[in-house]
Design a protein around this motif. Structure first.
Motif, mmCIF file in Angstrom:
data_model
loop_
_atom_site.group_PDB
_atom_site.id
_atom_site.type_symbol
_atom_site.label_atom_id
_atom_site.label_comp_id
_atom_site.label_asym_id
_atom_site.label_seq_id
_atom_site.Cartn_x
_atom_site.Cartn_y
_atom_site.Cartn_z
ATOM 1 N N ASN A 357 -0.778 4.209 11.652
ATOM 2 C CA ASN A 357 -0.379 5.526 12.180
ATOM 3 C C ASN A 357 -1.479 6.150 13.033
ATOM 4 N N GLY A 358 -2.156 5.326 13.820
ATOM 5 C CA GLY A 358 -3.174 5.841 14.722
ATOM 6 C C GLY A 358 -4.478 6.208 14.063
ATOM 7 N N ALA A 359 -4.657 5.901 12.784
ATOM 8 C CA ALA A 359 -5.890 6.241 12.083
ATOM 9 C C ALA A 359 -6.396 5.008 11.337
ATOM 10 N N SER A 360 -7.682 5.062 10.976
ATOM 11 C CA SER A 360 -8.289 3.949 10.259
ATOM 12 C C SER A 360 -7.914 4.012 8.783
ATOM 13 N N LEU A 361 -7.608 2.838 8.226
ATOM 14 C CA LEU A 361 -7.279 2.739 6.798
ATOM 15 C C LEU A 361 -8.478 2.309 5.957
ATOM 16 N N ASP A 370 7.996 8.964 -3.364
ATOM 17 C CA ASP A 370 9.179 8.360 -3.964
ATOM 18 C C ASP A 370 10.411 9.050 -3.402
ATOM 19 N N SER A 371 11.172 8.341 -2.597
ATOM 20 C CA SER A 371 12.351 8.951 -1.966
ATOM 21 C C SER A 371 13.447 9.260 -2.964
ATOM 22 N N THR A 382 9.241 7.352 8.849
ATOM 23 C CA THR A 382 9.968 6.103 8.619
ATOM 24 C C THR A 382 9.926 5.178 9.827
ATOM 25 N N ALA A 383 9.560 5.685 11.000
ATOM 26 C CA ALA A 383 9.489 4.847 12.199
ATOM 27 C C ALA A 383 8.122 4.198 12.383
ATOM 28 N N ASN A 443 10.257 1.287 5.082
ATOM 29 C CA ASN A 443 10.533 2.715 5.319
ATOM 30 C C ASN A 443 9.281 3.498 5.680
ATOM 31 N N GLY A 444 8.404 2.839 6.442
ATOM 32 C CA GLY A 444 7.218 3.544 6.916
ATOM 33 C C GLY A 444 6.121 3.695 5.896
ATOM 34 N N GLN A 445 6.223 3.054 4.730
ATOM 35 C CA GLN A 445 5.225 3.202 3.679
ATOM 36 C C GLN A 445 4.758 1.838 3.182
#
Length: 665
Positions: A357-361, A370-371, A382-383, A443-445
């Motif tokens: 997401n554009g940042a360092s992990l 939790d959805s 989610t994208a 789902n983006g996670q």
């Protein structure tokens, strides 16, 4: 035969050279220049300084030039940094020798060995074959399959079968002559050949200690020139001719019955094929079994003495042989200039990066949303795409550099004995990225758990291999913590026992025998005896709940510990007797209890039976000194009531007390 002996004479000198080539690894003693070539002390080998290598050893250009300035390879060097390599390997040349019995072939097996012979003119039978060969291989000896060109030359003969004599006697008998009136003169047929063609070898096994010693299969197909000379066979009757006076005594003659003679056309084209398997001996010698066959043409003359006619025949001529074969290889030594090699170093560690997401992990912990939980409303992209794991080399001027990267995963709830999993990896690759597995991203996670990445580089060169230190980083995806209720355990006391030590006195008894003698049995010595005093439970069941599986007795709820103390005081207040000059009372040693433990329902888990335990409790501190889990059989044995005892009258009191009940006495 002559050709084989000549070939063997050329091969014999190579034996000593091969022995020297194998023994020069041991530094020889000083030998004077006038010495020719003693075994193991070849003077010229000293300049190569052979060491531990199997095939090669090195020598600096300046050192070599000082001792061997006339070597032609020195002209190829243009710098003083060149290093020479002495290559020691099998030469592409190989010689061989084959010898064995020879059999003529008459088109089919039946015609050759059966009762109906095809040939009624020659009747070629068995003989012997000697073949020598020289081969040159185009592929190196290190390969398993080798191809080469070889030449084979040799000699063979065929002795006329004895059945042909019966045929000649039959012709003479038809003309009215008896067998003793017929004289037969014969000479075996002979072939000499020179062939050239391809040769193929396949290595079946190679010695670990000596890679030149191999077991191999050899196939050869050669074509060339054959000199075929048919057998000379003559049957005549000396009694039908009278030599005139004056003819020398060495002249022999008579009436001709039949004559077979070689034609003047002796040379024909032909083919030679061979197949063999060889096993190693020593010094690049191999011995094996070889089969060989040939085919060519043969011209011969037949003179019929009946009608004085002359015939010339031309037919196919072939045969096969099998026997023992030898092969001899040679060690090739050649000095080769070699440019200096710089060994690689792997001091620099790859620079590792993980982006999401554009940042360092790197070192980050993400909160997993939790959805399915309506109370969590944190936004989720989610994208978003999966994390990108990449690295870059920090090695200056890398050569043959490869990378190995691995992504490890540990679940947020790890079972006992579980280890970290490798969920993605690349080994010895030039790529600089590692794809994140799709099974751990949805789902983006990122799936909940702990992740860490390791990367290191590797460089390979002729002089060695190096590997860098490992670059690593980690990140995690954490679930929200839920409240966990502490588990409680219900204990049921099944049995209690107390063990104590008590003194007792053994009395003397008199025994009267029929003969009137009286013998005293026993003594009056005071001894100590350990006794187990089993107690039943109270009238009501003893159960209690705690947060731990096993408790010491002094931590038990209720008055159970006080009852044990009272029981101890009751036992130790017994009568004292004198033992070794002092008064001794009964003394409690330890308590033993049997518990059955059940885990009560908690955190959505049903009630579970933990098990039964045999517990030994200290007398002073009421703490557990021994704890053993019980099987069902062991538990049933401990809880079984004692067997009833037959009442007996005792003369004295041993101090044993009757069974009582806690809280009832």
């Amino acid at each position: 035969m002559l050709a084989g002996l000549v070939l063997l004479s050329f091969a014999i000198p190579s034996v000593s050279l091969a022995q020297q080539a194998d023994t020069v690894r041991v530094q020889p003693a000083t030998v004077s220049p006038s010495t020719t070539a003693p075994s193991g002390n070849y003077q010229r080998e000293k300049i190569y300084r052979l060491g531990k290598g199997v095939y090669t050893d090195t020598l600096k250009r300046s050192d070599f030039k000082a001792q061997a300035s006339d070597v032609a390879e020195l002209d190829d060097c243009d710098t003083t940094f060149q290093t020479f390599i002495l290559v020691r390997r099998l030469s592409p040349w190989r010689v061989g020798l084959f010898a064995g019995p020879n059999f003529a072939y008459c088109g089919t097996w039946e015609n050759t060995f059966g009762p109906n012979k095809r040939d009624k003119t020659l009747y070629n039978g068995a003989g012997f074959n000697v073949t020598a060969n020289v081969d040159y291989f185009l592929t190196p000896a290190t390969r398993r399959l080798r191809f080469g060109i070889g030449a084979a030359f040799g000699y063979q003969n065929y002795i006329t079968r004895s059945v042909y004599r019966d045929y000649l006697y039959g012709l003479a008998n038809a003309r009215g002559f008896a067998n003793d009136q017929v004289t037969i003169r014969q000479r075996a047929s002979e072939d000499m050949f020179l062939t050239v063609g391809p040769v193929l070898t396949f290595t079946l096994a190679r010695s670990r200690r000596n890679p030149d010693a191999t077991t191999f299969i050899e196939l050869g197909a050669r074509g060339g020139l054959f000199r075929t000379e048919a057998a000379t066979i003559t049957a005549f009757t000396p009694s039908t001719i009278t030599l005139p006076n004056g003819v020398p005594s060495f002249v022999e003659g008579g009436g001709l019955i039949r004559s077979v003679n070689p034609s003047s056309r002796l040379y024909h084209l032909g083919a030679l094929g061979s197949a063999a398997i060889f096993f190693p001996l020593r010094n690049n010698w191999n011995i094996g079994i070889q089969g060989q066959g040939f085919i060519t043409q043969l011209n011969y003359l037949i003179i019929n003495g009946v009608d004085d006619q002359l015939y010339e025949f031309k037919r196919k001529h072939g045969g096969f042989s099998a026997g023992i074969a030898l092969r001899k290889g040679f060690v090739q030594k050649k000095l080769i200039p070699k440019a200096p090699v710089t060994c690689p170093t792997c001091e620099q560690i790859p620079e590792l990066n993980v982006q999401f997401n554009g940042a360092s992990l790197k070192g980050a912990s993400l909160a997993f949303v939790d959805s399915t939980n309506a109370q969590q409303s944190a936004p989720v992209n989610t994208a978003a795409t999966a994390p990108v794991i990449s690295w870059r080399s920090t090695t200056p001027s890398p050569k043959n550099e490869t990378f190995t990267a691995r992504l490890y995963y540990r679940a947020d709830s790890v079972a006992a004995g579980a280890t970290d999993q490798v969920i993605a990896q690349v080994e010895n690759t030039t790529d600089t990225s590692l794809p994140f597995p799709t099974a751990y991203f949805s789902n983006g996670q990122i799936n909940p758990g702990f992740y860490y990445v390791t990367v290191h580089n590797k460089q390979v060169a002729k002089c060695g291999t190096c590997m860098s230190e490992v670059a690593t980083t980690s990140f995690a995806s954490i679930r929200p913590r839920t409240t966990i209720v502490d588990s409680r355990f219900r204990h049921r006391l099944e049995r209690l026992e107390v063990y104590y030590r008590t003194p007792y006195t053994r009395e003397v008894a008199n025994v009267c025998y029929c003969n009137g003698t009286v013998t005293s049995v026993g003594d009056t010595v005071t001894r100590l005896r350990y006794r187990g005093f089993n107690r039943a439970l109270a009238n009501s069941t003893v159960e209690f709940d705690t947060n731990t599986v096993i408790l010491n007795l002094n931590e038990l709820p209720g008055s159970l510990a006080q009852q044990l103390q009272a029981e101890k005081a009751k036992i130790e207040s017994g009568n004292a007797i004198r033992f070794k000059g002092r008064r001794v009372r009964p003394q409690v040693q330890y308590f033993r209890a049997v518990f059955t433990v059940t885990k009560l329902p908690a955190n959505g888990q049903p009630e579970q039976v933990v098990g039964s335990f045999n517990t030994t409790i200290s007398d002073n501190s009421y703490s557990i000194t021994d704890l053993k889990p019980l099987t069902d059989a062991q538990k049933a044995k401990l809880l079984a009531p004692p067997a009833p005892k037959k009442a007996t009258r005792r003369a004295g009191n041993s101090g044993r007390r009757s069974t009582a009940v806690f809280g009832v006495e």
